[in-house]
Design a protein around this motif. Structure first.
Motif, PDB file in Angstrom:
ATOM      1  N   GLU A 243     -13.586 -35.823 -22.981  1.00 22.77           N
ATOM      2  CA  GLU A 243     -13.284 -34.626 -23.764  1.00 22.77           C
ATOM      3  C   GLU A 243     -14.501 -33.736 -24.003  1.00 22.77           C
ATOM      4  O   GLU A 243     -14.420 -32.523 -23.779  1.00 22.77           O
ATOM      5  N   ARG A 247     -14.648 -29.932 -22.693  1.00 25.38           N
ATOM      6  CA  ARG A 247     -14.812 -28.814 -23.643  1.00 25.38           C
ATOM      7  C   ARG A 247     -16.030 -27.977 -23.276  1.00 25.38           C
ATOM      8  O   ARG A 247     -15.995 -26.749 -23.334  1.00 25.38           O
ATOM      9  N   GLU A 255     -11.665 -20.087 -25.238  1.00 29.18           N
ATOM     10  CA  GLU A 255     -11.855 -20.473 -26.641  1.00 29.18           C
ATOM     11  C   GLU A 255     -11.472 -19.340 -27.580  1.00 29.18           C
ATOM     12  O   GLU A 255     -11.000 -19.578 -28.682  1.00 29.18           O
ATOM     13  N   ASP A 264      -4.943 -25.504 -28.844  1.00 28.50           N
ATOM     14  CA  ASP A 264      -6.277 -26.052 -28.625  1.00 28.50           C
ATOM     15  C   ASP A 264      -6.672 -25.684 -27.191  1.00 28.50           C
ATOM     16  O   ASP A 264      -5.901 -25.933 -26.266  1.00 28.50           O
ATOM     17  N   LEU A 266      -8.457 -27.163 -25.243  1.00 28.58           N
ATOM     18  CA  LEU A 266      -8.421 -28.375 -24.424  1.00 28.58           C
ATOM     19  C   LEU A 266      -7.030 -28.600 -23.835  1.00 28.58           C
ATOM     20  O   LEU A 266      -6.878 -28.982 -22.675  1.00 28.58           O
ATOM     21  N   SER A 307     -12.162 -39.666 -25.912  1.00 27.88           N
ATOM     22  CA  SER A 307     -12.680 -38.870 -27.026  1.00 27.88           C
ATOM     23  C   SER A 307     -13.254 -39.843 -28.047  1.00 27.88           C
ATOM     24  O   SER A 307     -12.570 -40.813 -28.411  1.00 27.88           O
TER      25      SER A 307
END
Lengths: 330, 330
Positions: A243, A247, A255, A264, A266, A307
């Motif tokens: 993760e 990101r 973003e 999100d 992601l 994560s």
């Protein structure tokens, strides 16, 4: 089409057609077929965009439809490290569509052909009930990059941006978002997402740069997590997406737009496909410039997101494709 | 689609795409494109069958649809004297069509692939509103037979049968005819016509036999008179079909079935296309076995039918095709 019924039909077609022998090096199940003819290798693929399945003409121009169907088809050649040579264009055109509309569509194809130095050398035009654009690409390749070469210990690489096209599509599908006019850096970020969906680019040069470095590659057309599953299954490995690394690889525009969509970034990245970025695996010692490390390859199966030290499964094994793309939804 | 609007759209596409240079030897305007890659020549073509435009599922089985779309596409390679190497199959499948129906269609394609030793090596499957089958064929060729080489003084040759498929289609389109059951030699003649329409054969071997003998060739997909016009236009000549010779070349089954349809067998032959016979022109000194002389090539333009010493024009100049076939009607 439902994922399940799609899988079943594709599996059925594989059984009916069987495994071809000569001149086929790679048949049903990779991004494209690879043929060997008198010592030369060719990569060969077909892709279709159907109105109201893959696109809605309210959300993009016919020129966009032409451009995007062309780049989507060539993307399969890019993912194999090939050079596109030429294209055949097959149009099914509804009776309601006049010369002006056909010209706009063809102009998008012609612009795409120029951008990729890959001419339209022929095709076919038929009337029908709904618009569809079927693009066949022939390319040259020496050592094709397959989905099946990844090994435990490899790094997982992302080449190009992912998630932007999905954000653009979501923006268009939400009426309030569409209605809002945004200026400044937000407006530019939204515009970039819309452009990513409407005018994707097949990463031919980037695919060439993976040759001799990546052990496996796939273009991200169905979504990062789904296409990672295709690579994992074909290679017989587990793919772990980290993760923090993913990101860090996302672009600022994503973003910026994601919160406006209550998403999100992601998730947009993991579900996003139609940017036609490339996903590859290879040794960290030979990672090419421009390839961002977003995870690793392990023994096992499936796709996991790591994560804070914990791993959760985010996709099962991908099913084998009947050639290239199957009933993607636009 | 109307002939006129079709011509206009095809001319429009030619203008938008322009003439491609390398690797294209032959582009838009012949049966198929010819590419030259590292000294090797390839013939490359795409063809589509759309439900309710090119076929009706009430009149033939889905297995027939698969077979016939495959042979129709390969026929363009045959007309150039090429050897088909492999096929990509692109299916757009309506939501109402389940696995059993898809299997039947694919089985017809697989049978055709075996009959032509030309495997299906990949493809694409998408959902859509109407069924369409798009077949892309890649073939190898050395000296491609083009439409453009006929010279005044050449003989006009017919290879294969013409008119049967048209008789079969007419039979199916007339309800009374369909309802009647006929036995004996008439029943067999009708069955042969239906088979010709449902299960045509691409004349690959016959096309190969024309190499080094014919100066020009085309496959008869749109109709003998229309395709003769394409050949005449591409070669810059007049084509004269001699009625007695054409009549002598017709098969007995056509003569048997035509009266039942209130037709002259000659008219069925002139209008008939979907048998995928070959039309060629060359010197009488090198006429190959199996090629029947049905006329001659003269200075001038257009297509004429010569009967009892008088000539009447039966087709204007054919328009240039956008690649292969355009909106044929089944």
């Amino acid at each position: 089409m439902g994922e399940k019924s799609e899988r079943e039909l594709v599996a059925l077609l594989e059984r009916v057609f069987g495994r071809a022998r000569r001149p086929v090096l790679v048949g049903i199940g990779d991004d494209a077929a690879v043929l060997e003819v008198e010592g030369r290798r060719f990569v060969w693929t077909v892709d279709t965009s159907v109105e109201n399945v893959h696109f809605r003409t309210g959300w993009l121009s016919l020129e966009d439809v032409g451009w995007r169907s062309f780049h989507a088809a060539v993307s399969d050649v890019a993912a194999m490290g090939g050079i596109p040579l030429a294209v055949l264009s097959n149009l099914i055109v509804p009776r309601s569509m006049g010369p002006k509309a056909v010209r706009a569509l063809a102009k998008g194809q012609a612009l795409a052909a120029r951008s990729l130095r890959c001419p339209v050398v022929g095709g076919n035009l038929s009337r029908g009930g709904e618009l569809s654009v079927t693009t066949t690409v022939l390319g040259r390749v020496d050592q094709p990059l397959l989905r099946s070469g990844a090994r435990p210990g490899d790094e997982l690489w992302l080449v190009g941006d992912v998630g932007l096209a999905r954000a653009g599509l979501l923006w268009l599908s939400r009426e309030e978002a569409r209605a809002s006019r945004r200026g400044g850096s937000t407006g530019r970020a939204v515009a970039r997402c819309l452009e990513a969906w409407r005018r994707p680019r097949a990463l031919v040069r980037e695919g060439r740069a993976l040759r001799g470095r990546a052990r496996a590659a796939i273009d991200i057309s169905d979504g990062l997590s789904t296409d990672a599953a295709h690579l994992a299954k074909a290679s017989g490995v587990r793919v772990v997406i980290q993760e923090p690394r993913l990101r860090a690889a996302l672009c600022r525009e994503l973003e910026k737009v994601a919160p406006l969509l209550d998403c999100d970034p992601l998730e947009l990245a993991l579900a996003g496909g139609e940017d036609y970025a490339l996903l590859a695996a290879g040794s960290g010692r030979v990672r090419p410039r421009g390839a961002r490390r977003i995870g690793r390859v392990e023994k096992g199966r499936g796709v996991f997101l790591e994560s804070d030290g914990a791993k959760r499964r985010i996709a099962a094994d991908g099913f084998e494709h009947f050639g290239t793309e199957n009933g993607r939804k636009g």
